[in-house]
Design an enzyme around this catalytic site. Structure first.
Site, PDB file in Angstrom:
ATOM      1  N   LYS A 189      -8.620  29.268  -2.404  1.00 30.36           N
ATOM      2  CA  LYS A 189      -9.310  29.364  -3.698  1.00 30.36           C
ATOM      3  C   LYS A 189     -10.185  30.379  -3.649  1.00 30.36           C
ATOM      4  O   LYS A 189     -11.156  30.266  -2.785  1.00 30.36           O
ATOM      5  CB  LYS A 189      -9.771  28.098  -4.092  1.00 30.36           C
ATOM      6  CG  LYS A 189      -8.818  27.194  -4.342  1.00 30.36           C
ATOM      7  CD  LYS A 189      -9.209  25.621  -5.193  1.00 30.36           C
ATOM      8  CE  LYS A 189      -8.236  24.663  -5.340  1.00 30.36           C
ATOM      9  NZ  LYS A 189      -8.780  23.328  -5.283  1.00 30.36           N
ATOM     10  N   ASP A 220      -8.126  27.937   8.817  1.00 31.07           N
ATOM     11  CA  ASP A 220      -7.844  27.448   7.455  1.00 31.07           C
ATOM     12  C   ASP A 220      -8.014  28.590   6.507  1.00 31.07           C
ATOM     13  O   ASP A 220      -8.988  29.523   6.735  1.00 31.07           O
ATOM     14  CB  ASP A 220      -9.023  26.425   7.283  1.00 31.07           C
ATOM     15  CG  ASP A 220      -9.067  25.210   7.905  1.00 31.07           C
ATOM     16  OD1 ASP A 220      -7.720  24.827   8.040  1.00 31.07           O
ATOM     17  OD2 ASP A 220      -9.972  24.609   8.374  1.00 31.07           O
ATOM     18  N   GLU A 227      -9.597  28.098  22.636  1.00 34.80           N
ATOM     19  CA  GLU A 227      -8.777  27.777  21.486  1.00 34.80           C
ATOM     20  C   GLU A 227      -9.648  27.305  20.530  1.00 34.80           C
ATOM     21  O   GLU A 227     -10.369  26.089  20.795  1.00 34.80           O
ATOM     22  CB  GLU A 227      -7.638  27.017  21.543  1.00 34.80           C
ATOM     23  CG  GLU A 227      -6.583  26.900  20.306  1.00 34.80           C
ATOM     24  CD  GLU A 227      -5.441  25.798  20.522  1.00 34.80           C
ATOM     25  OE1 GLU A 227      -5.281  25.097  21.064  1.00 34.80           O
ATOM     26  OE2 GLU A 227      -4.875  26.069  18.901  1.00 34.80           O
ATOM     27  N   ASP A 231     -18.637  22.307  16.144  1.00 31.21           N
ATOM     28  CA  ASP A 231     -18.191  23.471  15.299  1.00 31.21           C
ATOM     29  C   ASP A 231     -18.166  24.726  15.953  1.00 31.21           C
ATOM     30  O   ASP A 231     -18.974  25.134  16.878  1.00 31.21           O
ATOM     31  CB  ASP A 231     -19.454  23.659  14.074  1.00 31.21           C
ATOM     32  CG  ASP A 231     -19.170  24.741  12.958  1.00 31.21           C
ATOM     33  OD1 ASP A 231     -18.697  24.645  12.030  1.00 31.21           O
ATOM     34  OD2 ASP A 231     -19.326  25.944  13.640  1.00 31.21           O
ATOM     35  N   GLU A 271     -12.760  21.911  18.285  1.00 37.41           N
ATOM     36  CA  GLU A 271     -12.428  21.341  17.037  1.00 37.41           C
ATOM     37  C   GLU A 271     -13.622  20.442  16.356  1.00 37.41           C
ATOM     38  O   GLU A 271     -14.102  19.745  16.984  1.00 37.41           O
ATOM     39  CB  GLU A 271     -11.289  20.371  17.343  1.00 37.41           C
ATOM     40  CG  GLU A 271     -10.494  19.731  16.213  1.00 37.41           C
ATOM     41  CD  GLU A 271     -10.224  20.383  15.101  1.00 37.41           C
ATOM     42  OE1 GLU A 271      -9.365  21.235  15.065  1.00 37.41           O
ATOM     43  OE2 GLU A 271     -10.755  20.419  13.971  1.00 37.41           O
ATOM     44  N   ASP A 327       0.107  32.234   8.694  1.00 40.53           N
ATOM     45  CA  ASP A 327       1.267  32.113   7.577  1.00 40.53           C
ATOM     46  C   ASP A 327       0.945  33.084   6.435  1.00 40.53           C
ATOM     47  O   ASP A 327       1.672  33.139   5.474  1.00 40.53           O
ATOM     48  CB  ASP A 327       1.992  30.915   7.521  1.00 40.53           C
ATOM     49  CG  ASP A 327       0.871  30.006   6.709  1.00 40.53           C
ATOM     50  OD1 ASP A 327      -0.275  29.747   7.195  1.00 40.53           O
ATOM     51  OD2 ASP A 327       1.219  29.445   5.703  1.00 40.53           O
TER      52      ASP A 327
HETATM   53  C1  SAM Z   1      -4.911  24.585   9.586  1.00 39.90           C
HETATM   54  S1  SAM Z   1      -5.487  23.781  10.918  1.00 39.90           S
HETATM   55  C2  SAM Z   1      -4.562  24.799  12.370  1.00 39.90           C
HETATM   56  C3  SAM Z   1      -4.586  23.705  13.639  1.00 39.90           C
HETATM   57  C4  SAM Z   1      -3.794  24.198  14.873  1.00 39.90           C
HETATM   58  N1  SAM Z   1      -4.325  25.515  15.088  1.00 39.90           N
HETATM   59  C5  SAM Z   1      -2.523  24.565  14.661  1.00 39.90           C
HETATM   60  O1  SAM Z   1      -2.000  25.786  14.200  1.00 39.90           O
HETATM   61  O2  SAM Z   1      -1.481  23.552  14.528  1.00 39.90           O
HETATM   62  C6  SAM Z   1      -7.064  24.574  11.165  1.00 39.90           C
HETATM   63  C7  SAM Z   1      -8.080  23.713  12.172  1.00 39.90           C
HETATM   64  O3  SAM Z   1      -9.090  24.427  12.517  1.00 39.90           O
HETATM   65  C8  SAM Z   1     -10.118  23.593  12.480  1.00 39.90           C
HETATM   66  N2  SAM Z   1     -11.421  24.272  11.917  1.00 39.90           N
HETATM   67  C9  SAM Z   1     -11.854  24.787  11.035  1.00 39.90           C
HETATM   68  N3  SAM Z   1     -13.098  25.327  10.842  1.00 39.90           N
HETATM   69  C10 SAM Z   1     -13.631  24.889  12.163  1.00 39.90           C
HETATM   70  C11 SAM Z   1     -14.713  25.356  12.855  1.00 39.90           C
HETATM   71  N4  SAM Z   1     -15.527  26.021  12.273  1.00 39.90           N
HETATM   72  N5  SAM Z   1     -14.923  24.958  14.077  1.00 39.90           N
HETATM   73  C12 SAM Z   1     -13.988  24.314  14.824  1.00 39.90           C
HETATM   74  N6  SAM Z   1     -12.797  23.766  14.185  1.00 39.90           N
HETATM   75  C13 SAM Z   1     -12.548  24.107  12.932  1.00 39.90           C
HETATM   76  C14 SAM Z   1      -9.800  22.376  11.556  1.00 39.90           C
HETATM   77  O4  SAM Z   1     -10.438  21.202  11.419  1.00 39.90           O
HETATM   78  C15 SAM Z   1      -8.202  22.446  11.498  1.00 39.90           C
HETATM   79  O5  SAM Z   1      -8.040  21.380  12.767  1.00 39.90           O
END
Ligand code: SAM
Length: 232
Positions: A144, A140, A54, A117, A79, A178
């Site tokens: 913008k 994410d 995940e 990452d 994460e 979404d």
């Molecule tokens: C909008 S949140 C969604 C969290 C979860 N998947 C949920 O649906 O509740 C996006 C998550 O992806 C993580 N994230 C973004 N880019 C990432 C990357 N390159 N590597 C690891 N995690 C990342 C962010 O820190 C954040 O916790």
């Protein structure tokens, strides 16, 4: 302006030196850099179950539910935000305390958290054709215009790594968001990776497990867009 961020060694040198693999049950932490690259899943998990990843697990709801419901699948959550890694560690601890689950009960021995990452992890540490499924829920959206280059699905190396590491003949990529415009972009980009084919949603074992974001958005009545791809 660059179309994509520069994911190179210099970038990763700044962003990943802390990287860890965490066993939430045993409270065991190892530096990712002490592990061989690529990782040997069998050594890491101590079994030969299939592995699912995940990406961006946030507060860890999906990871906990999936690993509980499918104990014969290994899950590794990736994460990059330390805050969410800590929240998720605490989520597992709390669950075990609440239900008086012993450390040696075997429960959740199929879960590891990778604080790093995802681009770095996939491109350096995940072996070829070794992943049964990727789960990327509510990535994410960077709405913008000047930030959109950060969208994870814009990173060619990342999509190449997903394709390379998924198991042949049945490896799956699950996506939900979404954000309609990002969903269209994801579909358009994935259409260029011809080894990944969209398959019907009813082939998902996971639709009943919501992430934290999904729970929130469902309550708000927002539309959720989903897709499942299979590697051929
Ligand atoms: C909008 S949140 C969604 C969290 C979860 N998947 C949920 O649906 O509740 C996006 C998550 O992806 C993580 N994230 C973004 N880019 C990432 C990357 N390159 N590597 C690891 N995690 C990342 C962010 O820190 C954040 O916790």
């Amino acid at each position: 302006m660059n179309a994509e961020p520069r994911y190179n060694d210099l970038y990763y040198k700044r962003t990943t030196p802390h990287s860890q693999i965490i066993d939430t049950v045993q409270d065991k932490v190892v530096s990712l850099h002490d592990l061989p690259a690529p990782i040997d899943w069998q050594t890491l998990f101590g079994n030969t179950y299939p592995v699912e990843v995940e990406i961006g697990f946030g507060k860890g709801r999906f990871l906990l539910e999936a690993s509980k419901q499918f104990p014969l699948i290994n899950y590794i959550g990736v994460e990059r935000a330390q805050k969410y890694v800590e929240i998720t560690r605490e989520r597992f601890r709390k669950y075990m305390r609440h239900f008086s689950i012993e450390k040696n009960s075997g429960m959740f021995k199929n879960v590891r958290l990778a604080w790093t990452d995802a681009n770095y992890f996939l491109t350096r540490y995940v072996p070829d054709e070794s992943v049964q499924a990727y789960h990327i829920y509510f990535p994410d959206p960077w709405p913008k215009a000047r930030q959109q280059k950060r969208r994870i699905f814009r990173n060619k190396d990342f999509l190449d790594a997903i394709t390379r590491t998924l198991m042949l003949g049945g490896g799956k990529l699950y996506v939900a968001t979404d954000f309609a415009e990002y969903f269209t972009e994801i579909q358009e980009r994935l259409a260029l990776w011809t080894k990944l084919k969209p398959i019907p949603l009813n082939s998902s074992d996971y639709e009943h497990i919501a992430t934290n974001f999904e729970m929130k958005y469902r309550l708000e009545g927002r539309k959720i867009y989903r897709a499942v791809y299979e590697k051929s």
